[in-house]
Design a protein around this motif. Structure first.
Motif, short mmCIF file in Angstrom:
data_model
loop_
_atom_site.label_atom_id
_atom_site.label_comp_id
_atom_site.label_asym_id
_atom_site.label_seq_id
_atom_site.Cartn_x
_atom_site.Cartn_y
_atom_site.Cartn_z
N ALA A 163 0.84 -1.21 0.00
CA ALA A 163 0.00 0.00 0.00
C ALA A 163 0.87 1.25 0.00
O ALA A 163 0.58 2.22 -0.71
N ASN A 164 1.94 1.25 0.77
CA ASN A 164 2.84 2.39 0.81
C ASN A 164 3.49 2.63 -0.55
O ASN A 164 3.61 3.78 -0.99
N GLU A 165 3.89 1.56 -1.22
CA GLU A 165 4.50 1.69 -2.56
C GLU A 165 3.48 2.22 -3.56
O GLU A 165 3.81 3.06 -4.40
N LEU A 166 2.25 1.75 -3.48
CA LEU A 166 1.21 2.25 -4.38
C LEU A 166 0.98 3.73 -4.15
O LEU A 166 0.84 4.51 -5.09
N LYS A 167 0.94 4.13 -2.88
CA LYS A 167 0.72 5.54 -2.53
C LYS A 167 1.86 6.41 -3.07
O LYS A 167 1.61 7.47 -3.63
N LYS A 168 3.10 5.96 -2.91
CA LYS A 168 4.26 6.71 -3.40
C LYS A 168 4.19 6.93 -4.91
O LYS A 168 4.65 7.94 -5.42
N LYS A 169 3.61 5.96 -5.61
CA LYS A 169 3.53 6.03 -7.07
C LYS A 169 2.22 6.66 -7.55
O LYS A 169 1.92 6.63 -8.73
N ASN A 170 1.45 7.22 -6.60
CA ASN A 170 0.16 7.86 -6.93
C ASN A 170 -0.79 6.92 -7.67
O ASN A 170 -1.49 7.33 -8.59
N ILE A 171 -0.80 5.67 -7.25
CA ILE A 171 -1.69 4.67 -7.84
C ILE A 171 -2.88 4.51 -6.89
O ILE A 171 -2.70 4.25 -5.70
N ARG A 172 -4.07 4.67 -7.43
CA ARG A 172 -5.28 4.59 -6.61
C ARG A 172 -5.53 3.16 -6.17
O ARG A 172 -5.44 2.23 -6.96
N PHE A 173 -5.88 3.01 -4.91
CA PHE A 173 -6.17 1.69 -4.36
C PHE A 173 -7.04 1.84 -3.13
O PHE A 173 -7.17 2.93 -2.56
N LYS A 174 -7.61 0.74 -2.73
CA LYS A 174 -8.35 0.66 -1.48
C LYS A 174 -7.90 -0.63 -0.82
O LYS A 174 -7.95 -1.70 -1.43
N LEU A 175 -7.43 -0.53 0.41
CA LEU A 175 -6.96 -1.70 1.15
C LEU A 175 -7.80 -1.89 2.40
O LEU A 175 -7.98 -0.95 3.18
N THR A 176 -8.32 -3.09 2.56
CA THR A 176 -9.02 -3.45 3.79
C THR A 176 -8.27 -4.61 4.42
O THR A 176 -7.96 -5.59 3.74
N ILE A 177 -7.96 -4.46 5.69
CA ILE A 177 -7.31 -5.54 6.44
C ILE A 177 -8.29 -6.01 7.50
O ILE A 177 -8.82 -5.21 8.26
N ALA A 178 -8.55 -7.30 7.51
CA ALA A 178 -9.51 -7.88 8.45
C ALA A 178 -8.90 -9.11 9.08
O ALA A 178 -8.06 -9.77 8.48
N GLY A 179 -9.31 -9.41 10.28
CA GLY A 179 -8.83 -10.62 10.92
C GLY A 179 -9.16 -10.66 12.39
O GLY A 179 -9.70 -9.71 12.96
N LEU A 180 -8.83 -11.78 12.97
CA LEU A 180 -9.06 -11.98 14.40
C LEU A 180 -7.76 -11.76 15.17
O LEU A 180 -6.68 -12.06 14.66
N ILE A 181 -7.90 -11.24 16.36
CA ILE A 181 -6.76 -11.18 17.27
C ILE A 181 -6.90 -12.40 18.16
O ILE A 181 -7.86 -12.51 18.92
N SER A 182 -5.98 -13.33 18.01
CA SER A 182 -6.08 -14.55 18.81
C SER A 182 -5.71 -14.25 20.26
O SER A 182 -5.11 -13.22 20.56
N PRO A 183 -6.08 -15.15 21.18
CA PRO A 183 -5.85 -14.89 22.61
C PRO A 183 -4.38 -14.80 23.03
O PRO A 183 -4.08 -14.31 24.11
N ASN A 184 -3.44 -15.25 22.18
CA ASN A 184 -2.05 -15.22 22.62
C ASN A 184 -1.45 -13.82 22.50
O ASN A 184 -1.89 -12.98 21.72
N VAL A 185 -0.43 -13.57 23.28
CA VAL A 185 0.19 -12.26 23.37
C VAL A 185 0.84 -11.84 22.05
O VAL A 185 0.88 -10.66 21.71
N HIS A 186 1.34 -12.80 21.27
CA HIS A 186 2.01 -12.47 20.01
C HIS A 186 1.04 -11.84 19.02
O HIS A 186 1.41 -10.93 18.28
N SER A 187 -0.18 -12.31 19.00
CA SER A 187 -1.19 -11.75 18.10
C SER A 187 -1.50 -10.30 18.47
O SER A 187 -1.56 -9.43 17.62
N THR A 188 -1.68 -10.04 19.75
CA THR A 188 -1.97 -8.68 20.22
C THR A 188 -0.81 -7.74 19.92
O THR A 188 -1.02 -6.62 19.45
N GLU A 189 0.42 -8.20 20.17
CA GLU A 189 1.60 -7.38 19.90
C GLU A 189 1.72 -7.07 18.41
O GLU A 189 2.01 -5.93 18.03
#
Length: 167
Positions: free
Chosen positions: A135-161
Motif C-alpha cells: 500500500a505504501n508503494e502504491l501511494k508513493k507512485k500515486n496509484i489509486r487503491f483501497k486496502l481493507t485488512i480484516a482478521g481476528l486477534i487470537s488470545p495469545n500475546v504475540h497476536s496482540t503485539e
C-alpha cells in the motif's frame, strides 16, 4: 458459519478484485462463483496433500503465488501443479502508462483503482505487514487503491503485539 457470513458481508460492501489466502482452510469461507479472483499465497514448499485440500484447491480454481523460483518448482514437483499456473511475485509495483502491471494481465488506473483485501488472524506469518508495504508503494507512485485488512486477534500475546505494531 459466523466467519462465512461476516466475510460475505465484507465482500458485498468492499467488492475486492483479488482475495489472497495462504491456507486451504481459508478457502471454505470464500465463494467459488464470486467475481473476485482467488490468489493462493504458498508459504512453504507444499500446498497440502489431504483430500480436503485437493478438493478445495480444485473447486476454487486458485492462482498460485510463490515468493521465489525455488518455491515455485517445489510446488510443481510436490503437488503436480503445472509451472505455468504458479506465479512468482516479488514485492514490486511498476507503473505503466495504462495502469499497473500486476503480472496477471490486469490493468488498473485512475478510473479503475485496485481493491485489495487481506484477511487472516493477526500473526506475523499471515503477512498483514506486507500488504501495508505494498500500500505504501502504491501511494508513493500515486496509484489509486483501497486496502481493507480484516482478521481476528487470537488470545495469545504475540497476536496482540503484532496487531498493535500494525496500528
Amino acid at each position: 458459519a459466523f466467519y462465512k457470513a461476516s466475510f460475505h458481508k465484507l465482500i458485498k460492501s468492499f467488492r475486492p478484485d483479488y482475495v489472497c489466502v495462504n491456507s486451504f482452510k481459508t478457502l471454505d469461507i470464500l465463494s467459488s462463483s464470486a467475481s473476485y479472483k482467488i490468489d493462493y499465497f504458498v508459504r512453504g514448499w507444499t500446498v497440502g496433500n489431504s483430500l480436503k485440500a485437493k478438493f478445495f484447491l480444485k473447486k476454487y480454481k486458485v492462482r498460485f503465488i510463490a515468493i521465489s523460483e525455488a518455491t515455485r518448482h517445489a510446488i510443481h514437483l510436490h503437488n503436480n501443479v503445472p509451472l505455468n499456473e504458479i506465479r512468482v511475485v516479488k514485492v514490486q509495483v511498476k507503473k505503466q502508462n495504462k495502469g499497473i502491471a500486476y503480472g496477471f494481465n490486469s490493468n488498473f488506473g485512475q478510473k479503475n483503482p485496485i481493491n485489495l483485501l487481506h484477511a487472516g488472524t493477526f500473526i506475523h506469518n499471515k503477512g498483514h505487514h506486507i500488504s501495508l508495504i505494498i500500500a505504501n508503494e502504491l501511494k508513493k507512485k500515486n496509484i489509486r487503491f483501497k486496502l481493507t485488512i480484516a482478521g481476528l486477534i487470537s488470545p495469545n500475546v504475540h497476536s496482540t503485539e503484532y496487531y498493535n505494531k500494525l496500528l
